[in-house]
Design a protein around this motif. Structure first.
Motif, PDB file in Angstrom:
ATOM      1  N   SER A 103      66.378-162.807 -25.858  1.00 16.98           N
ATOM      2  CA  SER A 103      67.260-162.104 -24.916  1.00 16.98           C
ATOM      3  C   SER A 103      67.863-160.766 -26.136  1.00 16.98           C
ATOM      4  CB  SER A 103      68.558-162.798 -24.350  1.00 16.98           C
ATOM      5  OG  SER A 103      67.826-163.551 -23.318  1.00 16.98           O
ATOM      6  N   CYS A 104      68.009-161.151 -26.652  1.00 18.48           N
ATOM      7  CA  CYS A 104      69.320-160.160 -27.820  1.00 18.48           C
ATOM      8  C   CYS A 104      67.838-158.695 -28.194  1.00 18.48           C
ATOM      9  CB  CYS A 104      69.505-160.894 -29.068  1.00 18.48           C
ATOM     10  SG  CYS A 104      71.356-161.573 -28.281  1.00 18.48           S
ATOM     11  N   THR A 105      66.496-159.651 -28.624  1.00 15.75           N
ATOM     12  CA  THR A 105      65.729-158.838 -29.175  1.00 15.75           C
ATOM     13  C   THR A 105      65.462-158.101 -28.076  1.00 15.75           C
ATOM     14  OG1 THR A 105      63.904-160.848 -29.363  1.00 15.75           O
ATOM     15  CG2 THR A 105      65.422-160.160 -31.603  1.00 15.75           C
ATOM     16  N   GLN A 106      64.520-158.407 -26.918  1.00 13.90           N
ATOM     17  CA  GLN A 106      64.290-157.798 -25.479  1.00 13.90           C
ATOM     18  C   GLN A 106      65.766-156.589 -25.576  1.00 13.90           C
ATOM     19  OE1 GLN A 106      61.115-156.132 -23.618  1.00 13.90           O
ATOM     20  NE2 GLN A 106      61.500-158.693 -24.472  1.00 13.90           N
ATOM     21  N   TRP A 137      63.219-153.357 -15.878  1.00 13.80           N
ATOM     22  CA  TRP A 137      62.411-154.314 -14.918  1.00 13.80           C
ATOM     23  C   TRP A 137      61.394-155.042 -16.041  1.00 13.80           C
ATOM     24  CZ3 TRP A 137      63.422-158.391 -12.154  1.00 13.80           C
ATOM     25  CH2 TRP A 137      62.643-159.180 -11.377  1.00 13.80           C
ATOM     26  N   THR A 138      60.968-154.184 -16.153  1.00 18.21           N
ATOM     27  CA  THR A 138      59.783-154.089 -16.904  1.00 18.21           C
ATOM     28  C   THR A 138      59.382-155.192 -17.783  1.00 18.21           C
ATOM     29  OG1 THR A 138      58.471-152.757 -15.859  1.00 18.21           O
ATOM     30  CG2 THR A 138      56.778-153.387 -17.908  1.00 18.21           C
ATOM     31  N   HIS A 139      60.738-154.722 -18.821  1.00 14.34           N
ATOM     32  CA  HIS A 139      61.686-155.416 -19.573  1.00 14.34           C
ATOM     33  C   HIS A 139      61.243-156.753 -19.489  1.00 14.34           C
ATOM     34  CE1 HIS A 139      61.678-153.159 -23.502  1.00 14.34           C
ATOM     35  NE2 HIS A 139      61.278-152.036 -21.702  1.00 14.34           N
ATOM     36  N   VAL A 140      62.602-157.001 -18.195  1.00 18.10           N
ATOM     37  CA  VAL A 140      63.111-158.225 -17.551  1.00 18.10           C
ATOM     38  C   VAL A 140      62.111-158.828 -17.342  1.00 18.10           C
ATOM     39  CG1 VAL A 140      63.946-159.631 -15.733  1.00 18.10           C
ATOM     40  CG2 VAL A 140      65.330-157.563 -17.330  1.00 18.10           C
TER      41      VAL A 140
END
Length: 420
Positions: free
Chosen positions: A112-115, A142-145
């Motif tokens: 989550s942090c690195t994203q 949203w694409t990243h999620v």
């Protein structure tokens, strides 16, 4: 159960080798080739020979971790089985429940942090380009999620491994770790009421079967369980090293197999090993899995030697291995994201500062080995220090929280009579 401190030291040394090698394994090629590789002018270096190759034995550390994990989780449970048979089912149930949470809570936090950092464009250009077909920095949160969700689901799939290595590639071992742990737990549960000899015979058959099919990861875990069964046996007399021919032979074979280099096939000095493959090793998988089988055999032999060597165990309980062991898990989690964000930046700027010319291409490595080593030492010292500091912060502030959260979830799910 009391910790086995020399195992912490062994785990710490293995974590150091992984983190050390990941810093340059995609850039410098010479350490990862065989002494006899072609062309001769770029090889024939002492560092390419055993035992010096232990420093570059990145791939062999993964099965070694698995043997250590198989032994560690088995040793505590087996001793509890033999001393508290009535409470053993509850202890085993708790271990089965806690294992995935303790593995994947930190991994979920890291991803989550690195994203988030990837979204803000902190990563180096090459990684952003590799992920460009899926996600791009500063575009469509949203694409990243969705990408993060798919990645985490892939990482937890222990039934059909997804090998999603585009992002935080070092976490490919997580599903293997959980799957191997569950195989160990299931085997311990089934064999709990068996006679000791029946357990060992069954483990020997499982060991042979998995080796025949080249299932190197499960083989490593079952080997750890088997060694734990042997070691806790009241009849066990193999507790210290005897310099017999068998002990020396195992040590030499272990060292030789662990030092098998990371090339696309057997190097000349290992080519005879192909005669000992089973028909299944390359039938279903690629060469890299064949190499991992040999590394797994070497890891099992090395661990069996370490179990009998008080001198090696004392060495692993000294300060440096113990400190590395204490930080081994956060070092493993955190080192690769730090490299992917800052490695090239540091190396390129240090090179320009020292040599006042463009960074050499991979084809020019042989002619620039000395300057490159200097740059990697300086940049690695800086980033290594950052990783150690972050690992220490993780152990102080995050790991206790993950432990408490795991315990809270378990207590919330338990019925009242089990709590009492």
């Amino acid at each position: 159960m009391q910790r086995i401190h020399w195992l912490d030291g062994l785990r710490g040394i293995a974590a150091f080798i992984v983190a050390f090698n990941h810093f340059f394994c995609g850039e410098l090629q010479t350490p990862f080739r065989s002494f006899w590789a072609e062309p001769p002018e770029q090889n024939r270096r002492v560092i390419q020979l055993p035992p010096f190759r232990l420093l570059w034995a990145l791939d062999a550390m993964v099965p070694l971790f698995m043997v250590v994990s198989g032994y560690t989780i088995s040793h505590a449970l087996l001793k509890f089985r033999d001393s508290n048979a009535g409470l053993f089912p509850d202890r085993l149930r708790s271990s089965i429940f806690r294992r995935p949470i303790r593995l994947f809570l930190p991994a979920l936090f890291l991803t989550s942090c690195t994203q988030l950092l990837l979204y803000f464009g902190v990563y180096e250009d090459w990684l952003e380009k590799r992920l460009a077909t899926h996600i791009k920095p500063c575009q469509s949160p949203w694409t990243h999620v969705r990408y993060l969700f798919d990645y985490v689901m892939d990482m937890m799939n222990i039934l059909q491994l997804q090998w999603n290595n585009d992002f935080n590639g070092h976490l490919w071992t997580m599903p293997l770790e959980l799957r191997g742990s569950y195989i160990v737990y299931f085997t311990i549960f089934v064999q709990a009421a068996w006679r000791p000899h029946a357990r060992l015979w069954c483990l020997g058959l499982m060991f042979t079967y998995l080796l025949w099919y080249g299932e190197w990861d499960s083989f490593s875990f079952i080997a750890g369980l088997g060694l734990a069964e042997i070691h806790i046996s009241p009849r066990n007399t193999v507790v210290k090293a005897h310099w017999t021919a068998f002990y020396v032979l195992r040590s030499a074979i272990a060292l030789y197999l662990i030092c098998l280099s990371a090339e696309d096939g057997y190097p000349p000095d290992y080519s005879f090993l192909s005669k000992f493959e089973t028909p299944h090793w390359q039938l279903y998988d690629t060469w890299i899995n064949v190499r991992r089988v040999w590394h797994a055999i070497g890891a099992v032999l090395f661990f069996s030697v370490a179990l009998e060597s008080p001198r090696l165990q004392r060495l692993l309980t000294t300060r440096v291995p113990q400190e590395l062991g204490r930080l081994s898990f956060p070092i493993y989690l955190l080192h690769l994201p730090m490299y992917h964000m800052w490695s090239w930046f540091l190396r390129s700027h240090i090179w320009l500062l020292l040599w006042r010319r463009d960074y050499p291409s991979p084809e020019e490595e042989g002619r620039n080995m000395g300057p490159l080593v200097t740059v990697y030492i300086l940049a690695g010292s800086i980033l290594g220090g950052v990783v150690i500091i972050l690992a220490e912060l993780y152990n102080r502030f995050l790991d206790p929280q993950f432990g408490r959260l795991t315990r809270s979830i378990e207590m919330w799910l338990l019925q009242k009579d089990h709590r009492e």
